[in-house]
Design a protein around this motif. Structure first.
Motif, short mmCIF file in Angstrom:
data_model
loop_
_atom_site.label_atom_id
_atom_site.label_comp_id
_atom_site.label_asym_id
_atom_site.label_seq_id
_atom_site.Cartn_x
_atom_site.Cartn_y
_atom_site.Cartn_z
N SER A 1 -5.56 -1.70 -14.97
CA SER A 1 -4.93 -2.80 -15.71
C SER A 1 -4.05 -3.66 -14.82
O SER A 1 -3.87 -4.85 -15.06
N GLU A 2 -3.49 -3.07 -13.75
CA GLU A 2 -2.61 -3.80 -12.84
C GLU A 2 -3.35 -4.39 -11.64
O GLU A 2 -2.73 -5.04 -10.80
N GLY A 3 -4.65 -4.15 -11.54
CA GLY A 3 -5.42 -4.67 -10.42
C GLY A 3 -5.14 -3.98 -9.10
O GLY A 3 -5.23 -4.59 -8.03
N VAL A 4 -4.81 -2.69 -9.16
CA VAL A 4 -4.51 -1.92 -7.95
C VAL A 4 -5.75 -1.13 -7.54
O VAL A 4 -6.31 -0.38 -8.36
N ARG A 5 -6.18 -1.29 -6.31
CA ARG A 5 -7.28 -0.48 -5.80
C ARG A 5 -6.79 0.95 -5.61
O ARG A 5 -5.70 1.18 -5.07
N VAL A 6 -7.58 1.91 -6.06
CA VAL A 6 -7.21 3.32 -5.92
C VAL A 6 -8.32 4.07 -5.21
O VAL A 6 -9.50 3.98 -5.59
N ASP A 7 -7.96 4.80 -4.16
CA ASP A 7 -8.87 5.73 -3.48
C ASP A 7 -8.32 7.13 -3.67
O ASP A 7 -7.14 7.39 -3.38
N ILE A 8 -9.16 8.02 -4.16
CA ILE A 8 -8.76 9.40 -4.44
C ILE A 8 -9.46 10.34 -3.47
O ILE A 8 -10.67 10.20 -3.23
N PHE A 9 -8.72 11.28 -2.93
CA PHE A 9 -9.36 12.28 -2.08
C PHE A 9 -8.79 13.67 -2.32
O PHE A 9 -7.65 13.82 -2.78
N LEU A 10 -9.60 14.67 -2.05
CA LEU A 10 -9.15 16.06 -2.08
C LEU A 10 -8.84 16.45 -0.64
O LEU A 10 -9.73 16.43 0.22
N PRO A 11 -7.60 16.79 -0.35
CA PRO A 11 -7.21 17.06 1.04
C PRO A 11 -7.81 18.34 1.57
O PRO A 11 -8.12 19.26 0.81
N PRO A 12 -7.99 18.41 2.88
CA PRO A 12 -8.53 19.64 3.47
C PRO A 12 -7.50 20.75 3.47
O PRO A 12 -6.32 20.54 3.78
N LEU A 13 -7.94 21.93 3.08
CA LEU A 13 -7.18 23.16 3.24
C LEU A 13 -7.92 24.01 4.26
O LEU A 13 -9.16 23.97 4.33
N VAL B 1 0.85 -1.19 0.00
CA VAL B 1 0.00 0.00 0.00
C VAL B 1 0.89 1.24 0.00
O VAL B 1 1.87 1.29 0.74
N VAL B 2 0.54 2.23 -0.82
CA VAL B 2 1.28 3.49 -0.80
C VAL B 2 0.30 4.65 -0.68
O VAL B 2 -0.84 4.58 -1.14
N PHE B 3 0.78 5.72 -0.04
CA PHE B 3 0.07 7.00 -0.02
C PHE B 3 0.82 7.92 -0.97
O PHE B 3 2.06 8.01 -0.90
N LEU B 4 0.11 8.61 -1.83
CA LEU B 4 0.73 9.53 -2.79
C LEU B 4 0.08 10.90 -2.70
O LEU B 4 -1.13 11.01 -2.48
N GLY B 5 0.89 11.92 -2.89
CA GLY B 5 0.39 13.29 -2.83
C GLY B 5 1.54 14.22 -2.55
O GLY B 5 2.70 13.94 -2.88
N PRO C 1 3.61 -4.32 4.02
CA PRO C 1 4.00 -2.97 4.46
C PRO C 1 3.24 -1.86 3.73
O PRO C 1 2.83 -2.01 2.59
N VAL C 2 3.10 -0.74 4.47
CA VAL C 2 2.47 0.47 3.93
C VAL C 2 3.53 1.56 3.94
O VAL C 2 4.26 1.72 4.92
N TYR C 3 3.61 2.32 2.86
CA TYR C 3 4.64 3.36 2.77
C TYR C 3 4.03 4.66 2.27
O TYR C 3 3.25 4.68 1.32
N ASN C 4 4.42 5.76 2.93
CA ASN C 4 3.97 7.09 2.52
C ASN C 4 4.94 7.62 1.46
O ASN C 4 6.04 8.07 1.78
N LEU C 5 4.53 7.54 0.21
CA LEU C 5 5.38 7.88 -0.93
C LEU C 5 5.16 9.32 -1.40
O LEU C 5 5.55 9.69 -2.49
N LYS D 1 4.11 -6.09 -6.29
CA LYS D 1 2.71 -6.30 -6.61
C LYS D 1 1.89 -5.37 -5.73
O LYS D 1 1.35 -5.75 -4.68
N LEU D 2 1.83 -4.11 -6.14
CA LEU D 2 1.10 -3.10 -5.37
C LEU D 2 -0.38 -3.46 -5.35
O LEU D 2 -0.96 -3.81 -6.37
N GLU D 3 -0.99 -3.34 -4.16
CA GLU D 3 -2.40 -3.70 -4.00
C GLU D 3 -3.31 -2.49 -3.90
O GLU D 3 -4.46 -2.54 -4.34
N HIS D 4 -2.81 -1.41 -3.32
CA HIS D 4 -3.70 -0.31 -2.96
C HIS D 4 -2.91 1.00 -2.97
O HIS D 4 -1.80 1.06 -2.43
#
Length: 349
Positions: free
Chosen positions: A207-219, A41-45, A65-69, A91-94
């Motif tokens: 195509s890679e079977g990765v679950r994606v959750d998208i959010f707009l962060p709070p400002l 699992v990775v966090f992106l932003g 493992p989960v990593y903040n990328l 094999k990224l899952e999420h």
């Protein structure tokens, strides 16, 4: 040369062995860490995600493992390239991705330290190795520890320690976010090319079977109102409609219970206008994971799709207008900061 290599290897000024890597070299150290950790699992932003989302959250207890990328000041193109890199190394899952409006500014360039060569390789390049262990920059960091700055934790997060009062911090950051050097809300140009980078992420995940959750962060409302409501609302509407036509998002921005927190020395939700606390990050992850035991707030986090985006935008506009009408002193303070005249507003739509 052998002496420099030995000293650098022992002291580890980039923090690659003894910590999560030097924050100032995030484009390099996070690529190295992904290849080492091989997260599921990775966090992106951008820095908001890097400082606010905790990989140790209970929602991922069975997906480690989960990593903040996340990268400081990341453009959407950089987010796309590091997503691709994470997929290529395991094999990224999420993937949980925080989308900043400014990341889609076509005037925004990739930050120093970004390397296509690095991201096209499975291994650390000779150039990067030389930079870490044999460069004069690394030796300078050995000799001057006070210049090393902050280090990421092993999970990719970092804590920024505020050295000044919160009111002054808000004032500085608001002004900074509208300057030319930051390329955030200065000369904002919306383009289909930036949307294409986001679409590429979604298509690749599918195509890679990765679950994606998208959010707009709070400002904080002071920043959201100044950037979106006062200056770029038509562009912001167009941007969000294009985004949700590609993939639904959880929207934590606007003017809600969290983002309208009064500016004071006792703030719980924000460190500055664009950086929320880990407690807010937990609320976000609770909502994304639908954690029944996790704390949540009704008006914090709205699920936005192509079907309800028009209604949602009207609600955001109404809520922020109500907030501005109820806070004349804050609005006067924002006018005194003269943010509009500090930036060049593009007419490009």
């Amino acid at each position: 040369m052998l002496v420099v290599l030995g000293v650098n290897a022992f002291v580890d000024p980039y923090g690659i062995r003894k910590a999560g890597g030097r924050v100032a070299n995030d484009r390099l150290v996070k690529a190295i860490k992904v290849s080492q950790i091989k997260p599921k699992v990775v966090f992106l932003g951008s820095s908001g995600v890097a400082r606010g989302l905790n990989p140790s959250h209970t929602a991922f207890s069975e997906s480690r493992p989960v990593y903040n990328l996340s990268l400081l000041g990341a453009s959407i193109y950089e987010i796309k390239r590091y997503f691709d890199y994470a997929v290529a190394h395991n094999k990224l899952e999420h993937a949980i991705i925080g989308l900043d409006f400014y990341a889609f500014n076509d005037s925004r360039e990739v930050r120093p330290g970004f390397s296509e060569t690095r991201l096209n390789s499975q291994y650390i390049s000779p150039k990067d190795l030389l930079g870490i262990y044999l460069s004069l920059d690394s030796l300078n960091l050995v000799m001057n520890p006070d210049q090393r700055g902050y280090y990421f934790a092993d999970d990719g997060t970092y804590e920024h320690r505020i050295q000044i009062g919160i009111e002054r911090q808000f004032e500085i950051k608001l002004i900074e976010d509208f300057t030319q050097s930051e390329q955030m809300y200065w000369n904002y140009k919306f383009s289909e090319a930036t949307i294409g980078h986001f679409q590429s992420i979604v298509e690749s995940a599918d195509s890679e079977g990765v679950r994606v959750d998208i959010f707009l962060p709070p400002l904080h409302a002071t920043l959201f109102y100044s950037a979106m409501m006062s200056n770029y609302w038509p562009t912001y509407e167009k941007w969000l409609k294009r985004i949700v036509n590609i993939h639904p998002v959880w929207d934590f921005s606007g003017c809600n219970t969290i983002t309208t927190e009064p500016i004071s020395g006792e703030m719980n939700w924000f460190e500055d206008p664009s950086h929320y606390t880990e407690e807010v990050g937990d609320l976000i992850l609770n909502k994304l994971s639908e954690a029944e035991s996790g704390k949540s707030l009704r008006d914090f986090g709205q699920y936005v799709t192509s079907e309800n985006v028009n209604e949602h935008l009207q609600q955001v506009r109404s809520q922020c207008q109500k907030w501005s009408n109820s806070n004349p002193n804050i609005m006067h303070w924002l006018e005194e900061l003269n943010l509009i005249n500090r930036m060049k507003i593009s007419t490009a739509e």
